[in-house]
Design a protein around this motif. Structure first.
Motif, PDB file in Angstrom:
ATOM      1  N   LYS A   7       0.828  -1.192   0.000  1.00 11.15           N
ATOM      2  CA  LYS A   7       0.000   0.000   0.000  1.00 11.15           C
ATOM      3  C   LYS A   7       0.870   1.252   0.000  1.00 11.15           C
ATOM      4  CE  LYS A   7      -4.105   0.033   0.790  1.00 11.15           C
ATOM      5  NZ  LYS A   7      -5.209   0.110  -0.193  1.00 11.15           N
TER       6      LYS A   7
ATOM      7  N   ARG B 245       1.025   4.159  -2.823  1.00  6.42           N
ATOM      8  CA  ARG B 245       0.719   5.568  -2.606  1.00  6.42           C
ATOM      9  C   ARG B 245       1.860   6.458  -3.027  1.00  6.42           C
ATOM     10  NH1 ARG B 245      -4.389   7.378  -1.922  1.00  6.42           N
ATOM     11  NH2 ARG B 245      -5.586   5.695  -0.999  1.00  6.42           N
TER      12      ARG B 245
ATOM     13  N   LEU C 219      -3.259   3.452  -5.951  1.00  2.00           N
ATOM     14  CA  LEU C 219      -3.708   2.721  -4.773  1.00  2.00           C
ATOM     15  C   LEU C 219      -2.997   1.385  -4.749  1.00  2.00           C
ATOM     16  CD1 LEU C 219      -7.506   3.271  -5.283  1.00  2.00           C
ATOM     17  CD2 LEU C 219      -6.068   4.481  -3.677  1.00  2.00           C
ATOM     18  N   GLY C 220      -2.760   0.834  -3.568  1.00  2.00           N
ATOM     19  CA  GLY C 220      -2.188  -0.494  -3.501  1.00  2.00           C
ATOM     20  C   GLY C 220      -3.297  -1.505  -3.680  1.00  2.00           C
TER      21      GLY C 220
ATOM     22  N   ASN D 238      -6.562  -3.205  -3.085  1.00  2.00           N
ATOM     23  CA  ASN D 238      -7.742  -2.815  -2.317  1.00  2.00           C
ATOM     24  C   ASN D 238      -8.955  -3.649  -2.647  1.00  2.00           C
ATOM     25  OD1 ASN D 238      -8.204  -1.923  -4.849  1.00  2.00           O
ATOM     26  ND2 ASN D 238      -8.744   0.167  -4.285  1.00  2.00           N
TER      27      ASN D 238
ATOM     28  N   TYR E  41      -9.892  -1.810   2.303  1.00  2.00           N
ATOM     29  CA  TYR E  41      -8.544  -1.275   2.154  1.00  2.00           C
ATOM     30  C   TYR E  41      -7.493  -2.366   1.979  1.00  2.00           C
ATOM     31  CZ  TYR E  41     -10.656   3.024   3.728  1.00  2.00           C
ATOM     32  OH  TYR E  41     -11.467   4.115   3.840  1.00  2.00           O
TER      33      TYR E  41
END
Lengths: 103, 391, 166
Positions: free
Chosen positions: B54, B58, B63-64, B66, B71
């Motif tokens: 993640k 970022r 986004l990592g 998800n 999340y």
């Protein structure tokens, strides 16, 4: 057999194994491996005598073994450097083929 | 109450051991400690794998993971299931025995390193007289497993990656050891427990951590550089560089063995950060005197996770170093500075208390750092490139 | 003698035997590493902790890797066509057996006069450091000189010759 005698017999066996390796293998590096085994057997002897001998608080045996470890490492480095250079020159590490001074 | 929270794991251990007969008690204490370590650190591994993906995502403006869970929290579980169920492919010409043993040696050596880490007050598995020496001895054994992995795969890229990895690790082994020897010299003991206790004092509310001294700060930075290289992390990760060498020494590993390598690498990262925190950041001692009510193990694990976050941050920020630049850096910059650091630490002790030693030690280190940097930054004359091959 | 001693000495001797008997040189080097590890554990069972950790650090962490590098740089992993044992291997074996016979006889003969159980010595690293700096300072400095000479020597011996001097 006392504990000391058993450790000494193990060291003697390891020494003989190392000697056999150094004398019977063709590759120069295997000879160096045999030499390392012999040095290790001697270290085991030193530590066993230090532990079971008189005055272990004088640390003589342990110091001797530590210096022996250091010297053996230095000797392995130089020996292996020599083997690498020999390989570069003769293009082989076969000790049976290198039995003449010429070349 | 504070004492109970701080010693909660120790008290739990004693309570469980109390049920057993007297003869089994020493074994039970050790077994419970081992169970604790084996439970906690792979759990931290799962957390940090997620944190890394993640965090890197970022930093790279994406986004990592998800998809799996809110999340991406359940991603490590998905990764675990994948690696357990993937087919284990061993190349036909690979050396089967050595290929099988390499990840085992890595994981065993990585786990052994945790035995001497003091994770809290009275929370060390084995309290030895020479525990730091034990840790570095075990760390030196991980290099052998990398070589075994690279050689047994009978693959040019694996062998190349393994050779680079081993060369890098032995080059940075010496600065790693030398920067910790300064700490050993000042605290007077090789035992990690005593090193933490030597840092657990406070003057005017500020702690006596070694990082707050000139030689400690330089030592910490040098230790950080050397530990990044020892664990093959970016910017020193040419041996496993994904865009350079396929995957370096673990190209031919799949499924569970690859997961074991990954686990071993992250565990090595944890233990080396733990040792760094113990040596320079005060281990389990709190930063300010008024915060000593917080349990000691919370401080230790916070420092550990802070180091991991810094590792991930550096990975996302800095470019990779080339192999010869890396080795040059080790032998010509880091090693002389660690030796100078040792001398400065001795000077610190010798000059006695007062403002004088701060000025002298900081001045020596700054001058040396600037001088070595300037010498290294001289403009090189670029001519036709000369290659040196290994023959 | 305890089970631990038999296990450890069995491991060490098996590693040593494998190191001289296997055909593949890299396997020999890895078996040598096992022998080193067994020896380090034997040192630990003899209460010589510093020597045991130094054995792991120096032998497994440096000498074994050196041997492996040398094997790879001399193409030792290819099996030679004439076999791995030299022509005179029976003679070597006889000599080694003779040496072992002499050593074993000497050890067993003197078993009566050798000391038996003694108290466990408690050796701290502090004592070792003090001893190194007071009684053994001369050997320490000489070993430092030796290491420097060996390092420089190994680099010079193994260096490529300069292009012009060929």
């Amino acid at each position: 057999m006392t504990p000391l005698t058993s450790y000494l017999m193990v060291a003697a066996m390891l020494f003989a194994i190392g000697l056999a390796g150094a004398l019977t293998r063709r590759n120069a590096i295997l000879v160096l491996i045999g030499i390392e085994l012999m040095l290790n057997a001697a270290n085991l002897n030193l530590i066993a005598f230090w532990r079971y001998g008189p005055h272990p608080e004088a640390l003589t045996g342990m110091m001797f073994a530590i210096f022996s470890i250091a010297v053996a490492a230095a000797e392995a480095a130089v020996g292996l450097g020599l083997v690498i250079q020999i390989h570069r020159h003769a293009h082989s590490t076969d000790l049976d083929a290198m039995n003449r001074m010429k070349g | 109450m504070i004492e109970t929270m701080d010693q909660s794991f120790v008290l739990l251990q004693h309570w469980v051991v109390g049920f057993l007969p007297l003869a089994l008690r020493p074994f039970a204490v050790v077994v419970l400690g081992v169970v604790g370590i084996v439970a906690v650190f792979p759990g931290l591994f799962a957390l940090s794998v997620l944190l890394e993906r993640k965090g890197l995502g970022r930093m790279q403006n994406r986004l990592g993971p998800n998809r799996v869970g809110p999340y991406g929290i359940l991603q490590p579980i998905a990764d675990g299931i994948k690696s357990l169920t993937k087919e284990d492919i061993v190349p036909l010409s690979a050396d089967a025995a050595v290929h099988f043993l390499a990840p085992l040696v890595l994981v065993v050596a990585a786990f052994l390193g945790f035995a001497v880490l003091p994770m809290g007050r009275n929370m060390v598995l084995v309290d030895m007289d020479a525990s730091l020496l034990f840790y570095f001895a075990i760390g030196a054994s991980t290099e052998l497993s990398i070589f075994m992995a690279g050689w047994s795969s009978r693959n040019k890229y694996s062998l190349l990656g393994a050779m680079r990895g081993v060369a890098q690790m032995i080059s940075y082994e010496v600065p790693l050891l030398m920067s910790s020897v300064a700490v050993v010299m000042i605290s007077g003991s090789l035992s990690l427990v005593k090193i933490v206790e030597a840092q657990n004092h406070y003057t005017w509310g500020l702690p006596h951590w070694y990082i707050f001294t000139p030689w400690g700060f330089a030592g910490f930075l040098l230790y950080a550089i050397a530990s990044t290289a020892e664990t093959n992390r970016c910017p020193f990760d040419l041996p496993e560089g994904e865009s350079e060498l396929v995957a370096g020494y673990f190209t031919e590993y799949s499924g569970f063995k690859f997961a074991l390598f990954f686990l071993g690498e992250y565990l090595a990262m944890f233990s080396i950060s733990g040792i760094g925190a113990t040596l320079f950041l005060g281990g389990w001692s709190a930063p300010f005197e008024f915060l000593t009510w917080v349990p000691s193990w919370i401080w230790f694990f916070s420092k550990l996770m802070l180091s991991i976050v810094v590792f991930i941050w550096v990975r996302g920020t800095l470019p990779r170093l080339r192999q010869d630049q890396l080795m040059n850096f080790a032998w010509k910059f880091v090693l002389p500075l660690t030796m100078l650091n040792l001398f400065v630490a001795g000077l610190w002790r010798f000059l006695g208390e007062g403002w004088m030693r701060w000025v002298v030690c900081s001045a020596i280190l700054m001058v040396a750092y600037v001088a070595m940097g300037r010498i290294g930054m001289r403009r090189e004359h670029f001519g036709p490139r000369r290659y040196r091959y290994a023959e | 003698m305890s089970v631990v001693f038999y296990l450890l000495s069995g491991l060490t001797l098996a590693g040593g035997l494998a190191a001289i008997l296997l055909k593949n040189t890299v396997h020999c080097a890895l078996a040598l590493t096992v022998a080193f590890a067994g020896l380090a554990l034997l040192f630990l069972s003899l209460d010589a902790q510093f020597a045991g950790f130094a054995q792991i650090l120096v032998y497994i962490g440096a000498v074994a890797i050196l041997v492996v590098f040398a094997i790879l740089l001399t193409r030792g992993s290819e099996t030679p066509k004439d076999g791995v044992y030299s022509h005179h291997w029976p003679l070597g074996l006889v000599i080694a057996a003779g040496v072992f016979a002499v050593l074993g006889w000497a050890v067993l003969q003197s078993a009566r006069v050798l000391p038996n159980e003694t108290a466990v010595p408690s050796v701290t690293v502090l004592q070792i450091g003090n001893a190194l700096m007071s009684r053994y300072v001369l050997p320490l400095e000489i070993v430092a000189l030796l290491m420097t000479a060996a390092m420089i020597g190994a680099v010079i011996v193994a260096m490529h010759e300069k292009e012009g001097a060929k």
